[in-house]
Enzyme design. Structure first.
Site, short mmCIF file in Angstrom:
data_model
loop_
_atom_site.label_atom_id
_atom_site.label_comp_id
_atom_site.label_asym_id
_atom_site.label_seq_id
_atom_site.Cartn_x
_atom_site.Cartn_y
_atom_site.Cartn_z
N HIS A 69 0.80 -1.30 0.23
CA HIS A 69 0.13 -0.77 -0.18
C HIS A 69 0.80 1.31 -0.05
O HIS A 69 2.22 0.77 0.39
CB HIS A 69 -1.28 -0.41 0.73
CG HIS A 69 -0.47 0.36 2.60
ND1 HIS A 69 0.08 -0.93 3.44
CD2 HIS A 69 -0.43 0.91 2.97
CE1 HIS A 69 0.48 -0.16 4.37
NE2 HIS A 69 0.24 1.01 4.48
N HIS B 130 1.60 4.02 1.56
CA HIS B 130 2.34 4.48 3.51
C HIS B 130 3.62 4.36 3.06
O HIS B 130 4.08 3.24 2.72
CB HIS B 130 1.25 3.68 4.45
CG HIS B 130 0.94 3.94 4.82
ND1 HIS B 130 0.07 3.63 6.09
CD2 HIS B 130 -0.34 5.39 5.19
CE1 HIS B 130 -1.13 3.78 6.25
NE2 HIS B 130 -1.51 5.32 5.67
N ASP C 242 6.19 3.79 5.23
CA ASP C 242 6.64 2.83 5.73
C ASP C 242 7.02 1.81 4.90
O ASP C 242 7.63 0.61 5.23
CB ASP C 242 6.31 2.98 7.40
CG ASP C 242 4.61 2.45 7.40
OD1 ASP C 242 4.17 3.28 6.41
OD2 ASP C 242 4.84 1.54 8.18
N HIS C 243 5.95 1.79 3.53
CA HIS C 243 6.21 0.35 2.66
C HIS C 243 6.87 0.53 1.82
O HIS C 243 6.80 -0.03 0.43
CB HIS C 243 4.64 -0.02 3.14
CG HIS C 243 3.85 -0.26 4.25
ND1 HIS C 243 4.71 -1.85 4.98
CD2 HIS C 243 4.00 0.10 5.24
CE1 HIS C 243 4.18 -2.06 5.35
NE2 HIS C 243 3.68 -0.96 5.83
N GLU D 212 2.08 -8.61 9.47
CA GLU D 212 2.35 -7.35 10.00
C GLU D 212 2.30 -7.99 11.80
O GLU D 212 0.45 -8.86 12.14
CB GLU D 212 1.69 -6.41 9.44
CG GLU D 212 -0.48 -5.77 9.90
CD GLU D 212 -0.62 -4.77 10.38
OE1 GLU D 212 0.15 -4.48 12.08
OE2 GLU D 212 -1.65 -4.66 10.49
N HIS E 118 6.83 -6.09 11.41
CA HIS E 118 6.48 -5.10 11.40
C HIS E 118 5.63 -5.22 13.03
O HIS E 118 4.01 -5.56 13.38
CB HIS E 118 5.39 -4.66 10.59
CG HIS E 118 5.07 -3.42 10.08
ND1 HIS E 118 3.81 -2.33 11.36
CD2 HIS E 118 4.90 -2.81 9.54
CE1 HIS E 118 3.42 -1.65 10.53
NE2 HIS E 118 4.32 -1.68 9.35
#
EC number: 3.1.27.-
Lengths: 949, 600
Positions: free
Chosen positions: B68, B70, B72-73, B203, B414
């Site tokens: 996705h 975000h 941090d991804h 996660e 995560h």
């Protein structure tokens, strides 16, 4: 319906030689399978009469064996099934043939279809155990078929026809007396999911037919809950549920039996968090039906242990409760009061609970609203059977009031209303409930009013809060007026002691100073008064707090809004009702007494002079009408009798016309009155017959009798005013026919009608039939004059169908403008009371200024049913007209359509189904259709503009 | 033994910088390519030199999958593809592909323009990187090459978030990315079918939390905002531009409409408007309610929510402001926070998770005095509220997903190590599957037991199934045949055909065994006794024959009796069978070894 079809079928037979023969010829002619299929399809469209079914079946079978093409055989097989369904035909004779066809069949589809046919035959021969056993045996043989379709049908057949009582089966036939349960159970792990589903369904079917399921089946069914396929899981859930109900654990003394229900409950709860929403809906629904589950498990469904970073946390609900019980209402939350408390023992936390934990918590916040609705319904059912649970689930239901989907909100409000006997709302809950009053949806608001009507509130602050919110609601949505008043009425009468301390504040009275008199027309003030007066009814100390104008307002409201304001015993004021007895039972109700007394009086009028009769009738009618206005519960009764008396009055007046003494053609003017009277009586009788619910056959006779009299009157009037005899012949004939049919329809009631018009007429019948029209008229005239007035017995309950158009209000001065030739949609919102089957009878009529009338049939979905006997019509009508030069008013009203065939006296005719209704039915001969306007017309200002070029 | 190797380059026992390397059946896949919020130095990006010291990454990776948008991804994606160098395919869903570049550009602006960093990726690089992206639909199976295929599942969390199944042959891995098991006001819940992967990489942000029902949370949130606004206070809600922000907007919007409130709601401008545009477009990715009602009105067309201007922060009177970023670590939200922190009437609501080291984390843990840049001390008087609106699955949700997918192994990423430990223990205890939680750079090896499909000759299949009971799908069935392995194909054929194909002559293999029996009688009498013994009841179902030449056959097994050359009282039974009848033959031998019954 069936009769009609048979009739037409018979007619058909007269023209054609025979069905079977024709079919035979057709099938022989067919050169290719496609042709044959066409013939069969055509054949299937026509009904076959009972006598020729067997012949047709033989011919079909003959062709079946000859046919090579599977699709034709399939069609034949399906036709066999259809034919054996024919009413009146007993398929005994074709059982063997049908079973024989299975022998050499290779095609799986045809096999499946044949088994289906056998199923039809079997269901028609339920009383014949031998045949059923044979069929089950056949099905068992085909269970090893490699096609899922065949196995499905076999299982279905076993499920429907398998022996339910074990003992009987064993006696019947030793080798076939296999345990059907075991056979079906073996297919619980068939390789095809469709077969598994069918097996479960068959098992359920057996269970529905009364088979006691063994416990082994329960464990088998439990395994199916982990199946890969959603249909299997869904059906399996149902199986587990019904198993748990009927599985009897052999030890009766221990509580094993109860535990099985609990176990099943836990398992189904688990399914509420299944991956497929179909299963979730099913599981949630089933939970509601498991009311035997023990309370411990039940309460777990609402429990979800919260934790944060491995420390126990309290739920918002628990916190709210604590706040409340500590006496602190301000909800300003302090920082960190949801801070996690004690450490949780990591070993003790069970993340996937085996039990019922949190099933409803999950169900209520599911992604799909279908699941949420099912969960709310289940909550409702469980809460109704367990008061303790009702108390617990309250918080969750209140939360559902904020759901994003209106249907869910509505459903949860309804649910809450249903369980409201078991609960008392806390103030913080009430607060949340009341915020919904500002919802823009009318349905929601009204549902909430209904809810408030039957809620228990615990504190006076709660009542005050509710009142304030309701008044806010009133100012925001003035159309809710009636609903809010009604709500306050119940709120007041339920909580008299809580209202008492609020009275000075609400009436804004002051111990020393006179306060200004509030405006009597203010709906908000009326609302407050309704609350207070209803509370005062059971709180005698309250009137002492009223100021002078309050008493005056009471008198006014008691008169104008009698249905909302109860009779009060006020100091210095005598009430008509109170002195008799303080607690009046409905039967001794003085107003009811009055009704009966006035009727008694009227029935003696035979002994009065004509002038006296008229006067008495007039007075009584006036009295009754007034009574109806005052006493809403008697309104139906009073109106009904008043109408009847009105008819009688009209009849008497008509008969006293001078015209009877004078040579006929000279007095055309007078006879206008008589014929108008006849017409009006006819209309009124239709109203009496169709507008009231609760009319029994006793009344229907009287009504029909009155109608007959009116028709006689019509006949006499016509005879006197027309020249020549020819038209009279027809009329006389028709009249005599009607008398005849009256006699046939109400033969059982005739003994009660001594001395009446009909009674005398029937005595004279032989003479009438043979005599000339002029004589008939003469006889009629004398009979009509001599006949006595029939008593109208009153039924227990009688309600008049009423309609009230709420929207459009008819007050708008802004015309609705639209381009001529195009349409404009007009929103209509109306309440209907005591209308039976409104979907079929209520129509909307639009009258244009040019006299053009348009009748609109609203869609069935436009009717809602908010309560027993009440309906709401919310619909749109499309208006269109050619261009006008200036805006003009149209009239909108509601009509009640009637059809004398549908009258309560005649037997209920089943409604035609979809396919049948396509063929137009011939209107029956003596059915009279018409409409009665039953709402006040509302005027709407519209302006069709000419189209711009 | 076939194995799956997983190495987290980021997000191993940590939150942020998600980047996981998976090698499955010889294919190397990189899952996510994120940056870390907490660092501003080299540590913010994953260490790609782990993959290869020199040489193009393309040679070592078959594909990259982004779950996705975000940061941090996906934050390190342009750095990875353009600066380190990767030309292979990058997979993401359509909404992610649309929104991702906006966020990257924003991130670049803050880093380069505000902080003045050099040696950072440029706008052009973002564009070039996005050209390598292949967009996928939900539940669409994408064939990366002949063997490797991937498939996306709905994950909730944010618009376009997806879980990915990576499959080679019959070995598969499911990577969840971030997901949410409870639906919210704008998105549905994550869903995966019962795909039974060898490994589920999930996660575990909220591994130790079980949350209250979202309805209470929503009601609390609305109540808090409403009360503060009625008091005349200002409400600051720091959010990430996309995701929670939209949910809260919808919540407040509907509430404002219902309650007829007048206080303004602002939304910090810039990327948000663009993003809202995408939310309007990708209606199919939202929840049931929005999908069903968008015909009447698209819920993302807000009536009450207006764009924010910096000057508004000083306006008197109540207001609600959504500002980015969500952890109060920089940007507009921090600015507004500094302005409003001094007034106790005001309120800040933290709707999500805060990484350690950010201002958000500090105030949430109760710190009331903050040291800002330039040694300035900021006293926090405003109310600080935490509303767990974060769209991650809680412990129950994670367990629910595991139950749905039924994996053979679970790997946690995560999340914080301590919390993972708890969840790991729970998973092992309740599902009886092994669970792993590797740290960054640590490789986990999972041995798989893949089933290998083999083609079987139809004749053989029919012949073998005809023997014995009816086929039962749930039970394994023993079959006899010859396996021919040629190149990469496997075939199961009958022995005769195999011989024919390979051009070999058939050899017979017989086992012979001698059994000594004490029996003084004549040979043929012994034979008769043996015959009767066998025929009697032990081998009822087999055809036992007494041949005229004095031998017995049981099916194809031959039994002959001769007298012992030395001791006439001892008879030697010769039992001979072919290797196909091994089972029966050894059974017979053992039977005869027990001796004959005494009475005849």
């Amino acid at each position: 319906q069936q009769q009609h079809e048979d009739l037409s079928a018979k007619k058909l037979r007269l023209t054609k030689p025979s069905k079977s023969a024709a079919l035979h010829v057709d099938l022989c002619k067919a050169t290719s399978p496609a042709d044959a299929l066409q013939y069969l399809l055509q054949f299937a469209r026509k009904p076959v009469e009972v006598e020729s079914v067997e012949g047709v079946v033989r011919i079909l079978l003959e062709h079946y064996y000859k046919e090579n093409d599977a699709s034709v055989r399939l069609k034949i097989a399906s036709l066999l099934g259809l034919l054996s369904k024919t009413a009146g035909f007993s398929p005994d004779c074709i059982v063997d043939d049908a079973i024989n066809t299975l022998q050499n069949e290779k095609s799986h589809q045809v096999l499946a279809q044949l088994l289906d046919t056998l199923l039809v035959i079997g269901t028609k021969l339920t009383e014949n155990p031998a045949v059923r056993m044979r069929l089950v045996e056949v099905a068992c043989k085909h269970l090893t078929d490699s096609s899922h379709g065949v196995r499905n049908k076999c299982l279905q057949l076993i499920g429907c026809l398998g022996p339910v009582e074990k003992g009987v089966a064993k006696e019947a036939e030793s080798q076939a007396a296999k345990d059907v349960q075991k056979i079906i159970g073996d297919h619980f792990n068939d390789q095809d999911p469709r077969v598994r589903t069918a097996a479960i369904k068959a098992m359920l079917q057996l269970h529905e037919r009364g088979l006691k399921l063994q416990q082994a089946i329960y464990s088998q069914a439990c395994k199916l809950l982990a199946d890969d396929y959603e249909q299997v899981r869904s059906a399996g859930t149902g199986c587990v549920q019904s198993d748990s109900k009927c599985c009897i654990v052999p030890i009766p003394s221990s509580n094993e039996e109860i535990r099985l229900v609990d176990d099943a409950f836990g398992k189904i709860c688990h399914m509420v968090s299944d991956g497929s929403w179909v299963v979730r809906v099913q599981a949630a629904k089933l939970l509601g039906s498991m009311q035997q589950v023990s309370s411990h498990f039940l309460e777990q469904t609402l429990d979800k242990k919260l934790m944060s970073d491995l420390r126990r946390k309290r739920t918002a609900h628990e916190r709210a409760k604590e706040l409340y019980s500590s006496g602190e209402f301000s909800s300003g939350r302090k920082w960190g009061d949801d801070a996690p408390k004690e450490e949780i023992d990591t070993g003790a936390v069970n993340l996937i609970e085996s039990g019922a934990c949190g099933a409803f918590v999950h169900g209520l916040e599911d992604e799909m609203y279908e699941v949420r609705i099912a969960a709310v319904e289940a909550l409702c059912m469980l809460a109704q059977s367990s008061p303790a649970f009702a108390e617990k689930c309250l918080d969750f239901l209140v939360d559902m009031f904020n759901d994003e989907i209106e249907e869910v909100r509505l459903q949860s409000i309804h649910t809450m209303r249903k369980i409201s006997n078991n609960i008392t709302l806390r103030e913080d809950q009430l607060d949340t409930v009341l915020t919904v009053l500002e919802d823009s949806s009318r349905d929601i608001r009204e549902a909430l009013h209904e809810l408030l009507c039957c809620t228990n509130v615990s504190t006076k602050e709660g009542i005050h809060l509710a009142l304030v919110e309701l008044l806010k609601n009133l100012t925001k949505y003035p159309t809710d007026r009636e609903s809010i008043w009604k709500c306050l009425k119940f709120l007041g009468s339920r909580h008299p002691t809580l209202v008492l301390p609020l009275v000075p504040e609400l009436l804004s009275t002051h111990p020393f100073f006179d306060t200004p008199e509030p405006d009597m027309d203010d709906p908000a003030y009326i609302a407050v008064l309704v609350l207070i007066f209803n509370a005062a009814k059971s709180c005698p100390t309250m009137p002492a707090l009223f100021s002078d104008h309050t008493f005056r307002h009471y008198a006014y409201l008691r008169d104008s809004l009698s249905h909302l304001v109860p009779p009060l015993r006020l100091p210095g004021r005598k009430l008509v009702s109170s002195p008799v007895s303080p607690s009046v039972t409905p039967h001794e109700d003085p107003s009811q007494q009055f009704l009966h007394q006035s009727l008694e009086r009227v029935y003696n009028l035979q002994h009065l002079d004509p002038q006296g009769i008229q006067e008495l009738l007039e007075f009584t009618i006036r009295d009754l009408q007034r009574l109806g206005e005052l006493q809403s519960e008697l309104a139906g009764m009073a109106d009904f009798t008043a109408t009847y008396l009105q008819c009688q009055l009209l009849l008497i007046k008509a008969l006293q016309e001078k015209l009877w003494n004078v040579a006929a053609p000279l007095y055309l003017k007078q006879n206008a009155l008589a014929s108008a009277a006849a017409k009006q009586i006819l209309e009124e009788t239709y109203k009496m017959e169709f507008m009231y619910s609760g009319v029994e056959s006793k009344q229907v006779v009287i009504i029909h009798h009155m109608r007959l009299q009116a028709k006689a009157l019509q006949l006499i009037v016509t005879a006197r005013t027309t020249r020549g005899v020819e038209p009279l012949f027809g009329m006389c004939e028709k009249f005599l026919q009607e008398v005849d049919s009256f006699q046939r329809c109400f033969i059982s009631e005739l003994p009660h009608m001594q001395g009446s018009f009909v009674d005398k007429l029937l005595d004279l019948m032989p003479r009438l039939v043979t005599s000339k029209p002029s004589e008939v008229v003469k006889i009629l005239q004398t009979t009509l004059r001599q006949s006595t007035f029939l008593h109208l017995p009153l039924p227990e309950q009688l309600h008049k169908a009423t309609a009230n158009i709420i929207e459009p209000t008819g007050e708008s001065d802004n015309p609705l403008r639209f381009t001529s030739g195009l349409v404009v949609a007009l929103d209509i919102d109306a309440t209907l009371e005591h209308v039976q089957d409104p979907q079929g009878t209520v129509k909307v009529q639009v009258l244009y200024p040019d006299g053009q009338a348009q009748i609109i049939h609203p869609k069935p979905a436009d009717f809602r049913n908010p309560g027993p006997g009440r309906h709401r019509l919310i619909t749109q009508v499309y208006l269109s007209h050619t261009a006008w030069t200036e805006p003009c008013q149209i009239e909108v009203r509601l009509l009640l359509a009637y059809n004398s065939n549908r009258s309560k006296a005649s037997a209920k005719i089943p409604k035609p189904t979809w396919s049948e209704s396509l063929e137009a039915l011939p209107p029956s001969e003596n059915g009279i259709e018409g409409t009665i306007p039953f709402s006040k017309p509302v005027k709407v200002y519209i302006m069709p503009k000419p189209a711009r070029r | 033994m076939p194995e799956i190797k997983v190495t987290p380059l980021g997000a191993g026992q940590d939150v942020g910088r998600s980047c996981i390397l998976v090698s499955i059946a010889g294919k190397n896949v990189m899952l996510d390519c994120g940056m870390h919020m907490g660092y501003n130095d080299d540590r913010r990006f994953p260490d790609f030199s782990y993959i290869t010291q020199n040489g193009r990454l393309t040679d070592f990776l078959d594909c990259v999958i982004i779950s996705h948008f975000h940061l941090d991804h996906c934050g390190a994606l342009p750095y990875f593809s353009e600066m380190v160098g990767y030309d292979g395919p990058i997979y993401m869903t359509h909404p992610t592909k649309a929104i991702c570049p906006i966020l990257l550009e924003d991130y670049r602006k803050i880093t380069v323009d505000k902080k003045g960093e050099t040696n950072f990726f440029t706008s052009q690089m973002i564009k070039d990187c996005m050209k390598k992206v292949v967009a996928v639909h939900l539940h669409q199976t994408v064939q990366v090459d002949e063997e490797l295929e991937i498939k996306a599942y709905y994950a909730g969390h944010v618009l376009g978030a997806a879980m990915f199944q990576i499959k080679v042959g019959c070995e598969s891995v499911v990577y969840t990315g971030d997901y949410n098991m409870t639906p919210d006001r704008h998105l549905g819940a994550a869903w995966v079918d019962k795909c039974r992967p060898d490994l589920l990489i999930t996660e575990s942000t909220y591994a130790t939390t079980i949350r209250d029902s979202k309805r209470c949370r929503e009601r609390d949130f609305l109540k808090k905002v409403h009360e503060t606004v009625e008091r005349g206070g200002k409400v600051l809600i720091p959010v990430f531009a996309l995701g929670r922000a939209q949910e809260l907007c919808i919540l407040l919007e509907t509430f404002w409409e219902r309650m007829n409130l007048k206080a303004p709601i602002y939304f910090s401008t810039g990327l948000t408007e663009k993003a809202n545009h995408y939310y309007k477009l990708f209606i199919t990715w939202t929840n049931q309610k929005i999908r069903k009602t968008f015909v009447q009105r698209n819920m993302f067309e807000f009536k009450h929510i207006k764009a924010f201007d910096r000057a508004f922060a000083d306006n008197p009177g109540p207001m609600v402001v959504f500002a980015t970023p969500g952890m109060l670590h920089a940007g507009q939200s921090l600015q507004i926070f500094r302005k409003w922190a001094g007034n106790e009437k005001n309120m800040v609501i933290m709707p999500g998770y805060c990484v350690q080291g950010t201002v958000g984390h500090k105030i949430l843990s109760g710190q009331r005095k903050l040291e800002m840049e330039g040694r300035q001390i900021l006293e926090v008087k405003m109310q600080v509220e935490y509303m767990s609106f974060s769209a991650h699955a809680d412990a129950k949700g994670i367990m629910q997903l595991i139950r749905q997918a039924e994996p053979r192994n679970v790997l946690l990423v995560h999340g914080e190590a301590k919390k993972m430990e708890f969840l790991k223990q729970k998973i092992e205890q309740e599902f009886h599957v092994s669970c792993y939680m590797p740290a960054n750079g640590e490789t986990t090896t999972i041995f798989t037991n893949p089933s290998i499909p083999v083609d079987i000759a139809l004749g053989l299949l029919k012949r073998e199934t005809a023997i014995g009971l009816l086929p039962d799908a749930k039970k394994p069935k023993l079959m006899h045949g010859t396996l021919i392995m040629k190149d990469t194909s496997f075939r199961l054929v009958s022995p005769e055909q195999a011989l024919k194909e390979l051009g070999l002559a058939e050899h017979q293999l017989r086992f012979t065994c001698r059994v000594h029996i004490q029996d003084p009688r004549k040979e043929h009498e012994t034979v008769l006794r043996v015959y009767n013994h066998l025929k009697g009841h032990i081998l009822k179902d087999y055809s036992v024959q007494h041949l005229p030449d004095g031998s017995i056959t049981v099916e194809s097994i031959l039994i002959q009796a001769t007298a012992h050359s030395e001791d006439q009282g001892t008879k030697v039974l010769l039992v001979s069978w072919t290797y196909q009848d091994e089972e029966l033959g050894s059974y017979l031998t053992s039977l005869l070894k027990k001796g004959l019954p005494q009475s005849t």
